[in-house]
Design a protein around this motif. Structure first.
Motif, PDB file in Angstrom:
ATOM      1  N   LYS A 169      38.638  37.090  46.027  1.00 46.04           N
ATOM      2  CA  LYS A 169      39.965  36.619  45.594  1.00 46.04           C
ATOM      3  C   LYS A 169      39.827  35.582  44.477  1.00 46.04           C
ATOM      4  CE  LYS A 169      44.301  34.830  47.550  1.00 46.04           C
ATOM      5  NZ  LYS A 169      44.961  34.308  48.769  1.00 46.04           N
ATOM      6  N   ILE A 170      38.825  34.711  44.607  1.00 50.96           N
ATOM      7  CA  ILE A 170      38.568  33.698  43.571  1.00 50.96           C
ATOM      8  C   ILE A 170      38.079  34.363  42.286  1.00 50.96           C
ATOM      9  CG2 ILE A 170      37.091  31.730  42.945  1.00 50.96           C
ATOM     10  CD1 ILE A 170      37.114  30.988  45.966  1.00 50.96           C
ATOM     11  N   TYR A 171      37.178  35.361  42.427  1.00 49.64           N
ATOM     12  CA  TYR A 171      36.669  36.073  41.251  1.00 49.64           C
ATOM     13  C   TYR A 171      37.776  36.820  40.519  1.00 49.64           C
ATOM     14  CZ  TYR A 171      31.865  35.358  43.003  1.00 49.64           C
ATOM     15  OH  TYR A 171      30.678  34.818  43.415  1.00 49.64           O
ATOM     16  N   GLY A 175      37.507  35.186  37.108  1.00 54.64           N
ATOM     17  CA  GLY A 175      36.437  35.920  36.442  1.00 54.64           C
ATOM     18  C   GLY A 175      35.180  35.903  37.301  1.00 54.64           C
ATOM     19  N   PHE A 176      34.274  36.855  37.040  1.00 57.14           N
ATOM     20  CA  PHE A 176      33.095  37.018  37.892  1.00 57.14           C
ATOM     21  C   PHE A 176      31.884  36.295  37.315  1.00 57.14           C
ATOM     22  CE2 PHE A 176      29.295  39.351  39.358  1.00 57.14           C
ATOM     23  CZ  PHE A 176      29.431  39.089  40.715  1.00 57.14           C
ATOM     24  N   GLN A 234      27.655  35.855  33.200  1.00 54.00           N
ATOM     25  CA  GLN A 234      29.112  35.909  33.127  1.00 54.00           C
ATOM     26  C   GLN A 234      29.524  37.317  32.686  1.00 54.00           C
ATOM     27  OE1 GLN A 234      31.054  32.819  33.746  1.00 54.00           O
ATOM     28  NE2 GLN A 234      29.003  32.449  34.567  1.00 54.00           N
ATOM     29  N   GLU A 235      30.364  37.973  33.457  1.00 56.85           N
ATOM     30  CA  GLU A 235      30.875  39.298  33.095  1.00 56.85           C
ATOM     31  C   GLU A 235      32.399  39.248  33.043  1.00 56.85           C
ATOM     32  OE1 GLU A 235      29.509  41.920  31.993  1.00 56.85           O
ATOM     33  OE2 GLU A 235      27.377  41.528  32.393  1.00 56.85           O
ATOM     34  N   LYS A 236      32.946  39.671  31.903  1.00 62.09           N
ATOM     35  CA  LYS A 236      34.385  39.506  31.684  1.00 62.09           C
ATOM     36  C   LYS A 236      35.142  40.825  31.532  1.00 62.09           C
ATOM     37  CE  LYS A 236      33.369  35.132  29.352  1.00 62.09           C
ATOM     38  NZ  LYS A 236      33.365  34.401  28.060  1.00 62.09           N
ATOM     39  N   GLU A 237      34.412  41.933  31.391  1.00 65.32           N
ATOM     40  CA  GLU A 237      35.069  43.207  31.127  1.00 65.32           C
ATOM     41  C   GLU A 237      34.976  44.137  32.329  1.00 65.32           C
ATOM     42  OE1 GLU A 237      36.742  43.652  28.368  1.00 65.32           O
ATOM     43  OE2 GLU A 237      36.074  41.739  27.516  1.00 65.32           O
ATOM     44  N   GLY A 238      36.053  44.889  32.571  1.00 60.53           N
ATOM     45  CA  GLY A 238      36.066  45.900  33.613  1.00 60.53           C
ATOM     46  C   GLY A 238      36.636  45.399  34.930  1.00 60.53           C
ATOM     47  N   SER A 239      36.626  46.291  35.921  1.00 57.89           N
ATOM     48  CA  SER A 239      37.104  45.928  37.248  1.00 57.89           C
ATOM     49  C   SER A 239      36.077  45.014  37.905  1.00 57.89           C
ATOM     50  CB  SER A 239      37.290  47.185  38.095  1.00 57.89           C
ATOM     51  OG  SER A 239      36.024  47.798  38.327  1.00 57.89           O
ATOM     52  N   LEU A 240      36.438  44.419  39.054  1.00 58.30           N
ATOM     53  CA  LEU A 240      35.521  43.517  39.732  1.00 58.30           C
ATOM     54  C   LEU A 240      34.243  44.247  40.142  1.00 58.30           C
ATOM     55  CD1 LEU A 240      34.888  40.739  40.836  1.00 58.30           C
ATOM     56  CD2 LEU A 240      36.163  41.317  42.913  1.00 58.30           C
ATOM     57  N   LYS A 267      27.324  45.469  36.565  1.00 58.34           N
ATOM     58  CA  LYS A 267      26.715  45.094  35.284  1.00 58.34           C
ATOM     59  C   LYS A 267      25.912  43.796  35.421  1.00 58.34           C
ATOM     60  CE  LYS A 267      30.539  45.427  32.759  1.00 58.34           C
ATOM     61  NZ  LYS A 267      31.416  45.375  31.553  1.00 58.34           N
ATOM     62  N   ALA A 268      26.443  42.861  36.199  1.00 57.13           N
ATOM     63  CA  ALA A 268      25.746  41.575  36.381  1.00 57.13           C
ATOM     64  C   ALA A 268      24.419  41.784  37.110  1.00 57.13           C
ATOM     65  CB  ALA A 268      26.632  40.608  37.160  1.00 57.13           C
ATOM     66  N   LEU A 269      24.409  42.672  38.102  1.00 61.36           N
ATOM     67  CA  LEU A 269      23.189  42.951  38.843  1.00 61.36           C
ATOM     68  C   LEU A 269      22.123  43.557  37.930  1.00 61.36           C
ATOM     69  CD1 LEU A 269      21.740  43.049  41.602  1.00 61.36           C
ATOM     70  CD2 LEU A 269      22.729  45.333  41.929  1.00 61.36           C
ATOM     71  N   ALA A 270      22.530  44.501  37.079  1.00 64.81           N
ATOM     72  CA  ALA A 270      21.585  45.132  36.158  1.00 64.81           C
ATOM     73  C   ALA A 270      21.046  44.130  35.153  1.00 64.81           C
ATOM     74  CB  ALA A 270      22.273  46.294  35.441  1.00 64.81           C
ATOM     75  N   LYS A 271      21.919  43.303  34.618  1.00 65.43           N
ATOM     76  CA  LYS A 271      21.487  42.310  33.627  1.00 65.43           C
ATOM     77  C   LYS A 271      20.564  41.277  34.273  1.00 65.43           C
ATOM     78  CE  LYS A 271      22.068  42.060  29.945  1.00 65.43           C
ATOM     79  NZ  LYS A 271      21.145  42.410  28.822  1.00 65.43           N
ATOM     80  N   THR A 272      20.827  40.892  35.505  1.00 60.14           N
ATOM     81  CA  THR A 272      19.959  39.940  36.210  1.00 60.14           C
ATOM     82  C   THR A 272      18.543  40.506  36.334  1.00 60.14           C
ATOM     83  OG1 THR A 272      21.793  38.977  37.460  1.00 60.14           O
ATOM     84  CG2 THR A 272      19.587  38.693  38.373  1.00 60.14           C
ATOM     85  N   ASP A 273      18.434  41.770  36.721  1.00 65.98           N
ATOM     86  CA  ASP A 273      17.118  42.408  36.842  1.00 65.98           C
ATOM     87  C   ASP A 273      16.370  42.387  35.509  1.00 65.98           C
ATOM     88  OD1 ASP A 273      17.436  42.928  39.531  1.00 65.98           O
ATOM     89  OD2 ASP A 273      18.143  44.990  39.243  1.00 65.98           O
ATOM     90  N   GLU A 274      17.089  42.610  34.425  1.00 65.17           N
ATOM     91  CA  GLU A 274      16.470  42.585  33.095  1.00 65.17           C
ATOM     92  C   GLU A 274      15.939  41.191  32.775  1.00 65.17           C
ATOM     93  OE1 GLU A 274      19.099  44.097  30.097  1.00 65.17           O
ATOM     94  OE2 GLU A 274      19.650  45.850  31.300  1.00 65.17           O
TER      95      GLU A 274
END
Length: 589
Positions: A454-456, A460-461, A558-564, A570-577
């Motif tokens: 709800k906060i996200y 934003g996420f 920080q991810e600002k585009e798309g659904s939650l 996307k954040a999970l994939a970028k973290t792995d990178e």
């Protein structure tokens, strides 16, 4: 064998000031020819980091033992007396507490004995107590300083020595550097003053601190409940599992919960009592799921709502709960997000938000909390990593801007403070606050994942990950220095495919733009910290630990585009990178 370390070891072995068993331990080590161990014990003196001194227990200049404790205490006593005389004080005081670790009580008594010999009144708890109660004791007794004997969540072979100053916060410049200089300038252990502990008691220089002071603390923290009526009337509806993980938390945490109305509390029996060996865990750190395993099992067996765990000195708290058949472990940033939102939202809704409210966090804690605070009209101050800097900022504002009112403070490493009665992270009050938050959402048929989502959705996420790379001993220290230097001289415009906006170097106090190479000043003390800031709002900070042989990398996506759900993916994939890239760069250093 490295001659300097060997000479120092031999000097200790031949020094009649040390007791015979201590000298024999060192001589046996020298005779064994174990060059690496001699070097590790004697290549340097213990240093004060972000939390004071911390090391493996044993003989040596780079180890925690009776004599290094005495030496550190004499250095502290000298600074207490020097600064106290500057302020015109006629009497000097220190507060002392200790955890359940090996020799903690004995070391605490050594602290009291050295202080008493220096005519500094020592106030020591009758029973082991956590960091927040030590800080409370400093402020209650109007002491010039405090000492907490603890190694926090380190393995059993460690102990440590945390120094606090007269505001109840961990010591900061210039007092910390003065203590270090005092410590380093002492070459003769016989110059350390000490006296028999019982003599100190009989002469009125050492004082036991009892339940009367503890009860004042409990009254103080429960006065900060956001919705005490809800807790009193509905608290029994929340089924809580708690583990002190063999540390100091059992009595204070269960007392605080009961006082507020949380009566449905089960304590993990195997981890209930203090135990210096921490027999049920590999590391008593509630940040790690493994340390909460027994609490989670009890939670599942009894269908409880939430499981809490605190570290040995009870300044950190971790939690777990079950959702859709899976165990969820929130990280320190997520817990902080929930707390910030609940405290500020509750104060706003009830009309209890003070005028000129402010919030303090560290630079490596998620920037989403800044956004939440701004939405409630609360000013945010960012500090260097560690609650010593957070509480140092509180102390500064108390003096320079008394019109400002403290609301909350947090750091990503599972440390939180929701009241002004102590000046360090407080695992006791954090458990009562988290129980209140869990109850608040349970009464709405929501869990903490629902609350976070709800906060996200509103703000934003953000996704935060901490990478620890461990490098031990002298070689490890050199490796960490090379890693930091390589990143400090980083010149590519991108980092793991992300465009760099600017690089903050807190050792030089400058921020460098990667678009026009312009330099700007950073308004924080010098520290060996680097911060990569990217054009999309993502941040990566890195710093060597001040108390452990590791380098830490804080990845804040920080991810600002798309659904939650898309943002999370996307954040999970970028973290792995990022994790892969950082490890690769570190390996090459």
């Amino acid at each position: 064998m490295e001659q300097n370390a060997l000479d120092r070891a031999q000097a200790w072995a031949n020094n009649s000031y040390f007791d015979e068993s201590f000298r024999k331990e060192i001589q046996d080590l020298i005779d064994s020819g174990d060059e690496k161990e001699v070097i590790e014990r004697f290549y340097k003196d213990l240093e004060f980091g972000t939390g004071g001194m911390r090391s493996i227990i044993g003989a040596g200049t780079n180890r925690i033992n009776t004599y290094t404790i005495r030496k550190a205490t004499q250095a502290l006593a000298n600074e207490i007396i020097r600064s106290g005389k500057e302020e015109g004080l006629k009497e000097f005081k220190i507060a002392i507490s200790y955890d359940n670790r090996r020799f903690s009580f004995e070391f605490a008594k050594e602290v009291a004995s050295v202080m008493a010999a220096n005519n500094v009144h020592a106030y020591i708890y009758k029973r082991l107590n956590p960091v927040p109660l030590l800080s409370f004791s400093v402020r209650h007794h109007k002491a010039q300083a405090g000492v907490m004997v603890t190694a926090s969540h380190n393995p059993p072979e460690y102990n440590g020595y945390k120094v606090f100053w007269n505001d109840g916060a961990q010591v900061t410049p210039p007092n910390d550097s003065n203590i270090i200089n005092n410590y380093n300038s002492m070459t003769n252990f016989s110059s350390v003053k000490t006296m028999n502990f019982d003599d100190g008691l009989s002469q009125g220089l050492i004082h036991w601190v009892g339940e009367d002071v503890e009860n004042l603390y409990f009254e103080a923290i429960n006065s900060k409940a956001i919705n005490s009526k809800m807790c009193t009337e509905e608290g029994g509806k929340l089924n809580i599992v708690y583990t002190p993980i063999h540390g100091t938390g059992f009595v204070p945490c269960t007392t605080a919960l009961s006082n507020l109305g949380f009566t449905n509390v089960q304590v993990v029996e195997e981890q209930k009592l203090p135990d210096e060996d921490f027999p049920t865990v590999s590391s008593p750190n509630p940040e790690n799921p493994e340390a909460l395993a027994l609490a989670v099992k009890l939670m599942e067996d009894t269908n409880a709502d939430v499981a809490f765990g605190t570290d040995p000195d009870t300044d950190r708290v971790g939690l777990a709960f079950k959702k859709n058949g899976e165990i969820v472990y929130l990280n320190g940033n997520q817990i902080g997000i929930l707390m910030v939102h609940y405290v500020m939202g509750g104060l706003k809704k009830s009309g209890a938000m003070p005028s000129n409210p402010y919030f303090v966090k560290t630079i490596v804690t998620t920037p989403l909390q800044d956004q939440i605070a701004e939405s409630f009209g609360v000013e945010t101050f960012n500090t260097l990593t560690g609650f010593k800097w957070i509480c140092g900022k509180m102390n500064q504002l108390e003096k320079s801007n008394p019109e400002k009112n403290f609301v909350f403070a947090t750091e990503e490493s599972f440390g939180y403070l929701n009241h002004e009665f102590v000046r360090d992270k407080d695992g006791v009050s954090s458990i009562t606050l988290l129980s209140e938050i869990c109850l608040h959402y349970k009464l709405q048929d929501m869990d903490l994942v629902d609350a976070l989502d709800k906060i996200y959705e509103e703000y934003g996420f953000s996704s935060e990950t901490l990478l620890n790379l461990n490098y031990f001993g002298k070689e490890g220290s050199e490796k960490i220095a090379r890693i930091m230097e390589n990143f400090r001289s980083y010149s590519d415009k991108t980092f793991c495919g992300e465009e760099i906006s600017y690089l903050e170097d807190y050792s030089t106090g400058e921020s460098k733009s990667f678009t026009d190479s312009k330099l700007s000043k950073l308004d924080l003390p010098s520290s060996n910290v680097l911060g990569f800031n990217f054009t999309n709002g993502t941040k990566v900070y890195m710093r060597p630990s001040g108390t452990e042989p590791k380098i830490k990398f804080y990845i804040m996506i920080q991810e600002k585009e798309g659904s939650l759900s898309e943002k999370k993916s996307k954040a999970l994939a970028k973290t792995d990178e990022f994790l892969s890239y950082i490890k690769q760069q570190a390996e090459q250093a």
